[in-house]
Design a protein around this motif. Structure first.
Motif, PDB file in Angstrom:
ATOM      1  N   LEU A  22      82.793  34.378  89.369  1.00  0.00           N
ATOM      2  CA  LEU A  22      81.873  34.091  88.256  1.00  0.00           C
ATOM      3  C   LEU A  22      81.166  35.336  87.719  1.00  0.00           C
ATOM      4  O   LEU A  22      81.187  35.586  86.505  1.00  0.00           O
ATOM      5  N   GLY A  23      80.518  36.103  88.593  1.00  0.00           N
ATOM      6  CA  GLY A  23      79.724  37.251  88.128  1.00  0.00           C
ATOM      7  C   GLY A  23      80.538  38.210  87.265  1.00  0.00           C
ATOM      8  O   GLY A  23      80.167  38.479  86.102  1.00  0.00           O
ATOM      9  N   PRO A  24      81.648  38.741  87.790  1.00  0.00           N
ATOM     10  CA  PRO A  24      82.444  39.664  86.973  1.00  0.00           C
ATOM     11  C   PRO A  24      82.944  39.045  85.671  1.00  0.00           C
ATOM     12  O   PRO A  24      82.942  39.697  84.631  1.00  0.00           O
ATOM     13  N   VAL A  42      71.519  20.726  92.492  1.00  0.00           N
ATOM     14  CA  VAL A  42      72.121  22.063  92.698  1.00  0.00           C
ATOM     15  C   VAL A  42      71.112  23.062  93.252  1.00  0.00           C
ATOM     16  O   VAL A  42      71.500  24.138  93.713  1.00  0.00           O
ATOM     17  N   LYS A  43      69.818  22.687  93.178  1.00  0.00           N
ATOM     18  CA  LYS A  43      68.830  23.536  93.867  1.00  0.00           C
ATOM     19  C   LYS A  43      68.860  23.215  95.353  1.00  0.00           C
ATOM     20  O   LYS A  43      68.915  24.107  96.193  1.00  0.00           O
ATOM     21  N   VAL A  51      75.105  30.791  92.219  1.00  0.00           N
ATOM     22  CA  VAL A  51      75.383  31.180  90.824  1.00  0.00           C
ATOM     23  C   VAL A  51      74.465  32.339  90.418  1.00  0.00           C
ATOM     24  O   VAL A  51      74.922  33.361  89.892  1.00  0.00           O
ATOM     25  N   THR A  52      73.178  32.188  90.661  1.00  0.00           N
ATOM     26  CA  THR A  52      72.239  33.220  90.196  1.00  0.00           C
ATOM     27  C   THR A  52      72.434  34.517  90.989  1.00  0.00           C
ATOM     28  O   THR A  52      72.309  35.609  90.432  1.00  0.00           O
ATOM     29  N   SER A  54      75.214  35.638  92.044  1.00  0.00           N
ATOM     30  CA  SER A  54      76.405  36.263  91.493  1.00  0.00           C
ATOM     31  C   SER A  54      76.100  36.920  90.137  1.00  0.00           C
ATOM     32  O   SER A  54      76.645  37.983  89.818  1.00  0.00           O
ATOM     33  N   LEU A  55      75.195  36.314  89.353  1.00  0.00           N
ATOM     34  CA  LEU A  55      74.801  36.935  88.078  1.00  0.00           C
ATOM     35  C   LEU A  55      73.946  38.169  88.343  1.00  0.00           C
ATOM     36  O   LEU A  55      74.136  39.236  87.730  1.00  0.00           O
ATOM     37  N   ASP A  56      73.007  38.030  89.303  1.00  0.00           N
ATOM     38  CA  ASP A  56      72.119  39.164  89.619  1.00  0.00           C
ATOM     39  C   ASP A  56      72.934  40.371  90.075  1.00  0.00           C
ATOM     40  O   ASP A  56      72.661  41.508  89.680  1.00  0.00           O
ATOM     41  N   SER A  57      73.921  40.118  90.912  1.00  0.00           N
ATOM     42  CA  SER A  57      74.642  41.276  91.445  1.00  0.00           C
ATOM     43  C   SER A  57      75.562  41.906  90.396  1.00  0.00           C
ATOM     44  O   SER A  57      76.115  42.970  90.617  1.00  0.00           O
ATOM     45  N   ASN A  58      75.665  41.259  89.250  1.00  0.00           N
ATOM     46  CA  ASN A  58      76.404  41.871  88.139  1.00  0.00           C
ATOM     47  C   ASN A  58      75.465  42.272  87.001  1.00  0.00           C
ATOM     48  O   ASN A  58      75.895  42.419  85.855  1.00  0.00           O
ATOM     49  N   GLN A  59      74.188  42.419  87.343  1.00  0.00           N
ATOM     50  CA  GLN A  59      73.157  42.885  86.401  1.00  0.00           C
ATOM     51  C   GLN A  59      73.100  42.051  85.117  1.00  0.00           C
ATOM     52  O   GLN A  59      72.911  42.576  84.011  1.00  0.00           O
TER      53      GLN A  59
END
Ligand code: NZQ
Ligand code: ZN
Length: 381
Positions: A22-24, A42-43, A51-52, A54-59
């Protein structure tokens, strides 16, 4: 077999751990994501955090929009459109089941217009010219929306629940990890199985001749009968969850429609009236309406019902055996078969009838008029 166009642009990743992509992939799609979720499952099950992270680690930047209810309403989609516009989102990420994803589809188209998203659903022929890219993290096997161009919302106040479809609404990428469906409770797991079967029936009973699509459909039903009880009895059975998840996608991603103009979808239209009046989960409404529809139209669908019975139950079975087996199957997975199973008494029939008429409910191939509604209501009382 009729002419058809095969087109499905959704990239779908299926299996354990697919979320790592997802992130990439999101980073190649945009910079600012509005994440849309439901009432909080989902929380609590940790999927949103994955999900978050994976987004964080892709800035990537993201913001959360939460609160989509099952049987989603257009007003919340309008609110999410405002949130997406204010934030300047350049992609939408839906994390949830069909209700969340259908709302997200409305948002993707809604950010490019100045009117309520309901205008798209209202049957006026208003079409989008653009839509934000949509990434989907599916958490419930049922609707097929993760790989199709449809979205269904409701206008509860005016008692309309409507579907609408457009090529711009196909998700760009969908992530289907069967383990993400482990926490779906037994009741919603069963409603999902009932929905998957219903999509298959809607397409199968289209009277347009398409032998391969029909052969696929009967096999989908056979496998659904096999794996359905397994996911109910053991929610962490990976093979069963994986098979039900993929069957749900296949049932409404166009695979069963090649060579047909459309499915019938009369039972779906009937069920949407139950949803909007009683807030009954979609799959629960379908398991009430389908046996009644099959009994009512049995003379017209006889041959196809026989073939379905023979594929699923064995060479000596006939159509009426299939209806009995279907009702037994609903008992096994514990979905309702009658309105009374859901506490809807005969005193509500007049209201249902009136709403069916107001919504001009009918199928593409099997017309329904007042007398049909009444006969079916008696069969599902
Ligand atoms: O709200 P949250 O907290 O997310 O909880 C949901 C909701 O309570 C819960 N859930 C989802 N994933 C979970 C989970 N609970 C625990 N663990 C998980 N992993 O399940 C409940 C039901 O969710 P919902 O999204 O409403 O279910 P479903 O996927 O069955 O979607 C139903 C909606 O889709 C429409 C239906 O009409 C209905 O509005 N449909 C959409 C179609 C399409 N776009 O192609 C076609 C279908 O025929 C259908 O009409
Ligand atoms: Zn459905």
């Amino acid at each position: 077999m009729l002419n058809f166009t095969a087109f499905n642009p959704t990239r779908l990743h299926f299996g354990k751990g697919v979320l790592e992509k997802l992130g990439p992939e999101a980073a190649r799609t945009g910079q600012k994501a509005l994440i849309i979720i439901g009432k909080g499952s989902v929380k609590s099950n940790g999927i949103l955090k994955k999900v978050t992270d994976s987004l964080d680690s892709n800035q990537l930047e993201w913001r959360l929009f939460e609160g989509v209810k099952s049987n989603p309403e257009y007003e919340l989609a309008d609110a999410a459109v405002e949130a997406a516009k204010l934030y300047g989102a350049d992609m939408i990420i839906a994390v949830g089941g069909g209700s969340v994803i259908d709302t997200a589809k409305a948002v993707c188209a809604g950010v490019y217009v100045d009117h309520s998203v309901w205008e798209f659903y209202a049957g006026k022929g208003i079409q989008p010219k653009n839509a934000l890219p949509l990434l989907v993290v599916l958490t419930l096997a049922a609707t097929g929306t993760e790989m199709n161009r449809f979205t269904v919302l409701q206008d509860t106040e005016n008692q309309h629940k409507r579907g609408w479809g457009h090529e711009l609404l196909y998700p760009k990428i969908s992530y289907l990890d069967p383990e993400f469906t482990y926490t779906v409770p037994a009741n919603y797991t069963a409603y999902g199985v009932a929905d998957m079967l219903a999509h298959t029936f809607e397409l199968y009973f289209s009277t347009d001749p398409a032998p391969l699509s029909d052969a696929f459909a009967t096999e989908v039903v056979k496998l659904g009968f096999q794996y359905g009880p397994q996911v109910i009895n053991d929610g962490k059975n990976y093979q069963a969850r994986a098979n039900i998840l993929w069957l749900s996608t296949i049932a409404l991603n166009g695979s069963l429609q090649a060579g047909k103009r459309t499915g019938d979808f009369g039972v779906h239209s009937f069920e949407h009236v139950l949803s909007v009046l009683f807030d009954i989960p979609h799959g629960a409404g379908l398991s009430i309406v389908y046996p009644a529809w099959m009994k009512h139209f049995q003379n017209q669908i006889g041959h196809k019902l026989d073939v379905l019975a023979q594929t699923v139950l064995g060479p000596s079975a006939v159509g009426s055996d299939f209806i009995v087996a279907l009702e037994n199957f609903y008992d096994q997975i514990k979905t309702p078969k009658r309105l009374s199973d859901w506490g809807i008494g005969k005193d509500k029939h007049a209201l249902i009838l009136q709403t069916l008429e107001a919504n001009k409910v009918k199928g593409a191939f099997f017309d329904m008029k007042s007398a049909d509604y009444k006969a079916m209501l008696d069969l599902m009382a």
